[in-house]
Design a protein around this motif. Structure first.
Motif, PDB file in Angstrom:
ATOM      1  N   GLY A  21       0.654  -1.074   0.061  1.00 19.74           N
ATOM      2  CA  GLY A  21      -0.008   0.047   0.015  1.00 19.74           C
ATOM      3  C   GLY A  21       0.911   1.427  -0.025  1.00 19.74           C
ATOM      4  O   GLY A  21       0.188   2.514  -0.003  1.00 19.74           O
ATOM      5  N   GLN A  22       2.131   1.148   0.051  1.00 20.38           N
ATOM      6  CA  GLN A  22       3.011   2.552   0.051  1.00 20.38           C
ATOM      7  C   GLN A  22       2.718   3.266  -1.033  1.00 20.38           C
ATOM      8  O   GLN A  22       2.418   2.821  -2.354  1.00 20.38           O
ATOM      9  CB  GLN A  22       4.502   1.868   0.031  1.00 20.38           C
ATOM     10  CG  GLN A  22       5.348   2.979  -0.042  1.00 20.38           C
ATOM     11  CD  GLN A  22       7.030   2.685   0.108  1.00 20.38           C
ATOM     12  OE1 GLN A  22       7.230   1.463   0.498  1.00 20.38           O
ATOM     13  NE2 GLN A  22       7.795   3.554  -0.118  1.00 20.38           N
ATOM     14  N   GLY A  23       2.889   4.709  -1.009  1.00 22.94           N
ATOM     15  CA  GLY A  23       2.753   5.533  -2.032  1.00 22.94           C
ATOM     16  C   GLY A  23       4.223   5.472  -2.840  1.00 22.94           C
ATOM     17  O   GLY A  23       5.087   5.390  -2.344  1.00 22.94           O
ATOM     18  N   VAL A  24       4.056   5.750  -4.154  1.00 17.72           N
ATOM     19  CA  VAL A  24       5.234   5.545  -5.295  1.00 17.72           C
ATOM     20  C   VAL A  24       4.911   6.722  -6.192  1.00 17.72           C
ATOM     21  O   VAL A  24       3.797   6.506  -6.915  1.00 17.72           O
ATOM     22  CB  VAL A  24       5.614   4.188  -5.533  1.00 17.72           C
ATOM     23  CG1 VAL A  24       4.255   3.668  -6.351  1.00 17.72           C
ATOM     24  CG2 VAL A  24       6.659   4.072  -6.335  1.00 17.72           C
ATOM     25  N   ILE A  25       5.963   7.219  -6.451  1.00 16.53           N
ATOM     26  CA  ILE A  25       5.924   8.304  -7.770  1.00 16.53           C
ATOM     27  C   ILE A  25       6.311   7.485  -8.859  1.00 16.53           C
ATOM     28  O   ILE A  25       7.453   6.811  -8.863  1.00 16.53           O
ATOM     29  CB  ILE A  25       6.800   9.373  -7.634  1.00 16.53           C
ATOM     30  CG1 ILE A  25       6.219  10.549  -6.309  1.00 16.53           C
ATOM     31  CG2 ILE A  25       6.943  10.383  -8.973  1.00 16.53           C
ATOM     32  CD1 ILE A  25       7.261  11.490  -6.028  1.00 16.53           C
ATOM     33  N   VAL A  26       5.564   7.284  -9.961  1.00 16.54           N
ATOM     34  CA  VAL A  26       6.115   6.259 -11.195  1.00 16.54           C
ATOM     35  C   VAL A  26       6.353   7.224 -12.335  1.00 16.54           C
ATOM     36  O   VAL A  26       5.582   8.149 -12.857  1.00 16.54           O
ATOM     37  CB  VAL A  26       4.729   5.376 -11.753  1.00 16.54           C
ATOM     38  CG1 VAL A  26       5.121   4.430 -12.558  1.00 16.54           C
ATOM     39  CG2 VAL A  26       4.432   4.607 -10.464  1.00 16.54           C
ATOM     40  N   GLU A 114       8.590  14.618  -4.616  1.00 19.91           N
ATOM     41  CA  GLU A 114       8.678  14.005  -3.235  1.00 19.91           C
ATOM     42  C   GLU A 114       8.321  14.900  -2.220  1.00 19.91           C
ATOM     43  O   GLU A 114       7.750  14.435  -1.230  1.00 19.91           O
ATOM     44  CB  GLU A 114       9.969  13.347  -3.536  1.00 19.91           C
ATOM     45  CG  GLU A 114      10.419  12.064  -4.128  1.00 19.91           C
ATOM     46  CD  GLU A 114      11.908  11.499  -3.900  1.00 19.91           C
ATOM     47  OE1 GLU A 114      11.765  10.249  -3.740  1.00 19.91           O
ATOM     48  OE2 GLU A 114      12.958  12.204  -3.741  1.00 19.91           O
ATOM     49  N   LYS A 115       8.870  16.210  -2.468  1.00 19.99           N
ATOM     50  CA  LYS A 115       8.391  17.115  -1.332  1.00 19.99           C
ATOM     51  C   LYS A 115       7.086  17.573  -1.159  1.00 19.99           C
ATOM     52  O   LYS A 115       6.502  17.658  -0.231  1.00 19.99           O
ATOM     53  CB  LYS A 115       9.274  18.380  -1.501  1.00 19.99           C
ATOM     54  CG  LYS A 115      10.755  18.023  -1.180  1.00 19.99           C
ATOM     55  CD  LYS A 115      11.542  19.483  -1.572  1.00 19.99           C
ATOM     56  CE  LYS A 115      13.040  19.218  -1.154  1.00 19.99           C
ATOM     57  NZ  LYS A 115      13.807  20.598  -1.523  1.00 19.99           N
ATOM     58  N   GLU A 116       6.552  17.836  -2.472  1.00 25.97           N
ATOM     59  CA  GLU A 116       5.086  18.028  -2.736  1.00 25.97           C
ATOM     60  C   GLU A 116       4.229  17.079  -2.329  1.00 25.97           C
ATOM     61  O   GLU A 116       3.241  17.423  -1.420  1.00 25.97           O
ATOM     62  CB  GLU A 116       4.670  18.603  -4.250  1.00 25.97           C
ATOM     63  CG  GLU A 116       3.396  18.928  -4.318  1.00 25.97           C
ATOM     64  CD  GLU A 116       3.388  19.250  -5.672  1.00 25.97           C
ATOM     65  OE1 GLU A 116       1.989  19.449  -6.006  1.00 25.97           O
ATOM     66  OE2 GLU A 116       4.106  19.549  -6.411  1.00 25.97           O
ATOM     67  N   VAL A 119       5.698  11.564  -0.787  1.00 24.40           N
ATOM     68  CA  VAL A 119       6.116  10.267  -1.144  1.00 24.40           C
ATOM     69  C   VAL A 119       7.574  10.244  -1.338  1.00 24.40           C
ATOM     70  O   VAL A 119       8.240  10.991  -2.185  1.00 24.40           O
ATOM     71  CB  VAL A 119       5.450   9.939  -2.514  1.00 24.40           C
ATOM     72  CG1 VAL A 119       5.889   8.474  -2.867  1.00 24.40           C
ATOM     73  CG2 VAL A 119       3.866   9.690  -2.161  1.00 24.40           C
ATOM     74  N   LYS A 120       8.352   9.338  -0.423  1.00 24.73           N
ATOM     75  CA  LYS A 120       9.950   9.184  -0.647  1.00 24.73           C
ATOM     76  C   LYS A 120      10.397   7.995  -1.666  1.00 24.73           C
ATOM     77  O   LYS A 120      11.315   7.517  -1.096  1.00 24.73           O
ATOM     78  CB  LYS A 120      10.235   9.238   0.743  1.00 24.73           C
ATOM     79  CG  LYS A 120      10.003  10.247   1.599  1.00 24.73           C
ATOM     80  CD  LYS A 120      10.386  11.598   1.048  1.00 24.73           C
ATOM     81  CE  LYS A 120      10.109  12.808   2.017  1.00 24.73           C
ATOM     82  NZ  LYS A 120      10.377  14.070   1.255  1.00 24.73           N
ATOM     83  N   ASN A 155      18.161   1.997  -5.637  1.00 19.63           N
ATOM     84  CA  ASN A 155      19.285   2.812  -5.491  1.00 19.63           C
ATOM     85  C   ASN A 155      18.786   4.249  -4.842  1.00 19.63           C
ATOM     86  O   ASN A 155      18.288   5.166  -5.303  1.00 19.63           O
ATOM     87  CB  ASN A 155      19.823   3.244  -6.892  1.00 19.63           C
ATOM     88  CG  ASN A 155      21.107   4.147  -6.824  1.00 19.63           C
ATOM     89  OD1 ASN A 155      21.737   4.205  -5.785  1.00 19.63           O
ATOM     90  ND2 ASN A 155      21.414   4.635  -7.837  1.00 19.63           N
ATOM     91  N   GLY A 156      18.976   4.159  -3.445  1.00 15.98           N
ATOM     92  CA  GLY A 156      18.615   5.190  -2.594  1.00 15.98           C
ATOM     93  C   GLY A 156      16.913   5.212  -2.809  1.00 15.98           C
ATOM     94  O   GLY A 156      16.528   4.252  -2.270  1.00 15.98           O
ATOM     95  N   ASP A 157      16.312   6.239  -3.134  1.00 13.95           N
ATOM     96  CA  ASP A 157      15.056   6.479  -3.378  1.00 13.95           C
ATOM     97  C   ASP A 157      14.252   5.697  -4.639  1.00 13.95           C
ATOM     98  O   ASP A 157      13.124   6.014  -4.748  1.00 13.95           O
ATOM     99  CB  ASP A 157      14.334   7.761  -2.912  1.00 13.95           C
ATOM    100  CG  ASP A 157      14.918   8.773  -4.065  1.00 13.95           C
ATOM    101  OD1 ASP A 157      15.790   8.453  -4.831  1.00 13.95           O
ATOM    102  OD2 ASP A 157      14.384   9.862  -4.108  1.00 13.95           O
TER     103      ASP A 157
END
Length: 439
Positions: A21-26, A114-116, A119-120, A155-157
């Motif tokens: 259920g995690q948020g993710v920027i695609v 990510e800031k807006e 979501v990290k 790789n990181g985020d």
């Protein structure tokens, strides 16, 4: 859940990419990889935020892609963020390739999102075929252990959930969903290195061995296991020969460095984050191995000096051309104190100056050739450079040394080191100025 989705879910879990259920920027370009990535993550229950960058590099085709991703996200009720870039101008202004410009702009936008959104995590659509192509690209450039290990799942985020499936697997999945995608026409011509590898080299390898791609991926997997050993060994050696001093100064013990199993590899891992290139690394290694001291090297952000027993790295110190008022300088402060209440602190972080002996306001600058002063307790002048040599300052410390001057450019204080006899507090002093370094 179909077979493709189960494979993606398993890969995500194996590499600890995302929690349920995690948020993710695609990252959504509109190509088959990014479309499949968005839909499979959405169907697996992750909270997806699509991000599309229009780089305006392909005219009408770029606008077609933007329209497509807009319609796609509307169809599946997925939040879409869009942005436009003048990529050619950015590349020209920053003296980078168009490809590098697009990459820098894209990831800068992801950081903003990510800031807006809060979501990290950013998911990108690299798959196993991209991994093989990347290996060949790195081999052509000349690479170390990390380059032959291909693309990392995390790789990181940034995560890559499709890295375990092929381009063909992705297209079959989209066909099963009845979902289309757009094709970047530049991917169909072999004018670019990656395209030449994909369109010419890999098909030729498959004529030699039909399992070539699978075998190369097995090699990448094996090398990633070797990489774990490499990283552990390097970390142990770095802990042995690297120390960090004040102000982030990195000191590498030359003797301990040379005692490492692979001094060159250890030095590379130490210097890479500071922006030094391969040629500079080789020259530094030669200086250390041959006992050649005094050499100085510059990266865009740091300076390195090969000293008698160590290699010292620190942030570049720019000469302060325009005087900086003392009150504005972040590390140095001044305070007027009545003589009657004066209590002198005996340390190098303080200097006590007779205010009435000064010529105007004070400012701070870096040392420059020919600077001289009369050290507290001494008669006659001494070059600052000679003083620092007597104190056995290394070249880095000499470059970083600051001085406080009055409006006549007379040195009032060798910051953190020595006061100046000319301005000392004596029995005739009425007003005292206390200079101090904040820690």
């Amino acid at each position: 859940m179909d077979i493709f989705e189960k494979r993606i879910k398993k890969y995500i879990v194996e590499h600890s990419m995302l929690t349920d259920g995690q948020g993710v920027i695609v990252a959504l370009s509109g190509g088959s990889d990014s479309v499949a990535l968005l839909l499979v993550l959405d169907r697996l229950g992750y909270k997806c935020y699509a991000a599309h960058c229009n780089f305006h590099l392909r005219g009408d085709e770029s606008m077609r892609d933007e329209r497509f991703v807009t319609d796609l996200c509307d169809r599946f009720s997925i939040k879409l963020y869009k942005t436009d870039f003048d990529t050619m101008k950015y590349a020209e202004d920053n003296s980078v390739s168009v490809e590098m410009a697009a990459r820098e702009l894209r990831y800068s936008y992801f950081r903003l999102l990510e800031k807006e959104t809060g979501v990290k995590c950013v998911a990108v659509g690299h798959h196993r075929d991209d991994n093989v192509e990347t290996l060949f690209l790195n081999l052509l450039r000349g690479t170390g252990i990390r380059g032959v290990c291909g693309i990392q799942p995390v790789n990181g985020d940034v995560v890559r959930p499709l890295l375990g499936v092929s381009r063909e697997d992705i297209k079959v999945y989209l066909d099963s969903l009845g979902v289309g995608y757009v094709t970047d026409s530049t991917n169909l011509v072999d004018e670019y290195k990656r395209n030449k590898i994909r369109l010419n080299i890999i098909p030729e390898l498959l004529t030699v061995n039909s399992a070539a791609v699978d075998n190369i991926l097995t090699t990448i997997k094996n090398l990633n296991e070797v990489r774990k050993i490499y990283i552990k060994s390097i970390a142990d050696d770095m802990a042995k020969c690297v120390s960090e001093g004040p102000d982030g100064v990195c000191s590498i013990d030359s003797e301990k460095l040379l005692s490492c199993v692979s001094p060159k590899s250890v030095l590379h891992e130490i210097l890479t984050p500071y922006g030094f290139n391969a040629d500079q690394e080789a020259q530094v290694m030669s200086c250390v191995a041959n006992g050649k001291v005094g050499s100085l090297f510059h990266s865009p952000t740091h300076v390195l000096a090969v000293d008698r027993v160590s290699v010292v790295v620190c942030e570049s110190v720019k000469q302060i051309v325009n005087p900086v008022q003392l009150s504005e300088f972040p590390d140095i402060t001044s305070t007027d104190v009545p003589v009657s209440s004066l209590s002198m602190v005996k340390d190098k972080a303080h200097a006590y100056v007779d205010r009435d002996k000064l010529a105007g306001e004070l400012y701070v600058r870096s040392c420059k050739p020919g600077d001289s002063f009369c050290p507290f307790g001494m008669k006659g002048k001494k070059l600052v450079s000679d003083y620092m040599t007597d104190r056995k300052f290394d070249r880095i410390r000499k470059m970083r040394q600051l001085v406080v001057c009055d409006e006549s450019d007379n040195i009032v204080w060798l910051v953190g080191e020595r006061g100046v006899d000319t301005y000392k507090v004596d029995e005739r002093t009425v007003n005292v100025l206390v200079l101090s370094v904040s820690k």
